[in-house]
Motif scaffolding. Sequence first.
Motif, PDB file in Angstrom:
ATOM      1  N   LYS A 187     -10.740 -12.013 -45.033  1.00 13.79           N
ATOM      2  CA  LYS A 187     -10.991 -13.003 -44.136  1.00 13.79           C
ATOM      3  C   LYS A 187     -11.035 -12.797 -42.638  1.00 13.79           C
ATOM      4  O   LYS A 187     -11.840 -13.164 -41.998  1.00 13.79           O
ATOM      5  N   SER A 207     -14.887 -13.389 -49.594  1.00 10.44           N
ATOM      6  CA  SER A 207     -13.414 -13.729 -49.223  1.00 10.44           C
ATOM      7  C   SER A 207     -13.523 -15.152 -50.021  1.00 10.44           C
ATOM      8  O   SER A 207     -12.225 -15.608 -50.652  1.00 10.44           O
ATOM      9  N   GLU A 248     -10.925 -16.105 -53.120  1.00 13.35           N
ATOM     10  CA  GLU A 248      -9.869 -17.201 -52.960  1.00 13.35           C
ATOM     11  C   GLU A 248      -9.757 -17.910 -54.016  1.00 13.35           C
ATOM     12  O   GLU A 248      -8.873 -18.610 -54.711  1.00 13.35           O
ATOM     13  N   GLN A 277      -6.905 -18.681 -56.854  1.00 16.48           N
ATOM     14  CA  GLN A 277      -6.556 -20.049 -57.152  1.00 16.48           C
ATOM     15  C   GLN A 277      -6.699 -20.558 -58.731  1.00 16.48           C
ATOM     16  O   GLN A 277      -5.789 -21.122 -59.232  1.00 16.48           O
ATOM     17  N   SER A 330      -1.504 -14.687 -52.566  1.00 18.67           N
ATOM     18  CA  SER A 330      -1.568 -15.752 -51.570  1.00 18.67           C
ATOM     19  C   SER A 330      -0.378 -15.942 -50.647  1.00 18.67           C
ATOM     20  O   SER A 330      -0.605 -16.796 -49.662  1.00 18.67           O
TER      21      SER A 330
END
Length: 484
Positions: free
Chosen positions: A226, A254, A258, A262, A325
């Motif tokens: 990020k 990125s 992510e 998730q 995370s």
Amino acid sequence: MQLIRQLRQEIRQLPHKYINPASLQFRLTLEIVILSTLGLSSVGIWTSWKMQQILIATHTQNVEYIAARFPRDVELYSEMLPIAAGLQKTINNVSVPGLLIWVKSPDNHLLAQSADLDSAFTATTELMSLAEMPLKPQVYQVRDRYLVLYEGTVTVKGKALGKVYMAQDVTADQHELISAIRSLTIVCLLAMVGMMMAMTIRIRRSLQPLQEMSQMAGIISADDLKEAKLQLRHAPSEVKELAQTFNMMLSRLSDSWEQQRQFVSNVSHELRTPLTIVYGYLQSLLRRSTNLNDYQREALETATSEADRTIGLLQDLLNLARADSGYMQFHLEPLVLNNLVLEVVGMTEKFSSRSLTVNAKKQIEVIADRDRLKQVLINIIDNAVKYSELNQPITIDLESSDRQAIIRVSDRGVGIPLQDQSRIFERFYRVDEARARFAGEEQSGGHGLGLAIVKTLLEGMDGQITVQSKPGEGSTFTIVLPMR
């Protein structure tokens, strides 16, 4: 921003004098230097040749002018004087400083010569022999003199008297020319060195954005995607376009990373609950059923074992997803490391019937999360038990150095190949089949996440782990934690 500052600092510390023949900078510099050397050398050689030709042409014109009037003067003086006297009179009349003249008959007898030929030139015989050879418009060197030579025919009243030879001494001019050529060579060499240094610096600066991109690609990790942005202000437009494409690629990576994290977290969480229920029912069924045959009981035990293994895998995935995370919480507190190690060793000896040795010279207090550190120790010691024979010793050494606690877990098991030691802490990476068969992983269901979780937990407590191992001699895992 912290990643960018770290990247720029590493680039400044690179050894600028390092020569890599395979690098683009080295090849561009070498090619330009070669082309520049060839160009300057060609200019220098052509300039030297042109200056030599100008020197020859200047003195040749003067000699040719004297040679053109020489027969007329001989014919004029021959009407009043004998031939030999007329020749000598003409030579004396047309002579200028630095010009030597002599005349030979067709049978190669010397008829006349400059009065100072013998006294001014010590190699008269060598000079005359050289002049009788086919001459070219060039400077001839005789001993320590430089001469421009000329040959012509002398006729009087249509009768050939012989040949006239002229030698113009250009030693002083030739020395000046040689000095000028040397100066030109030095100037060219200095210019080449200066150009090489200037081009090296310029090429290095031009390629610096590419070096930054290479360094960033080498040190970037999933957690930095990020924030990793390449900022180029004074780069060519082509490099800026490449940097923009690079930043767009990092942004897409990125987003993908992510989404993957998730997805893993959601799947692990959603599957863990129903599998736990299934596992509970299977255990209840095994405990309460009294009319099962051997085949049915074995099938239920296998299903229970696989369910338990799958729940453990999902829990590991969930822990890793939480760590990635940033949702994994660590309760850091002072604790006595010796007590925790002895507790884990006692548990291992109880369930594995193995004898472990703990070596500690003093009590060591660390700052760590007790439950997380206990999980780490269980995993590492369990590996030592799993990959070593029953009669092989396992030792745990506790030490301290420079405000750091050091835990070494050593075994004399099968060891880890060198090519695998740098990757055993990667997720889902498993060592070769021979090591897996020794530990019975086909039955135990190892999935290659244990050491990855250990590394993640230790990093969350500001610790680290390394391994040293030799196949057939055993392994030593070293854990380093901050002390209180």
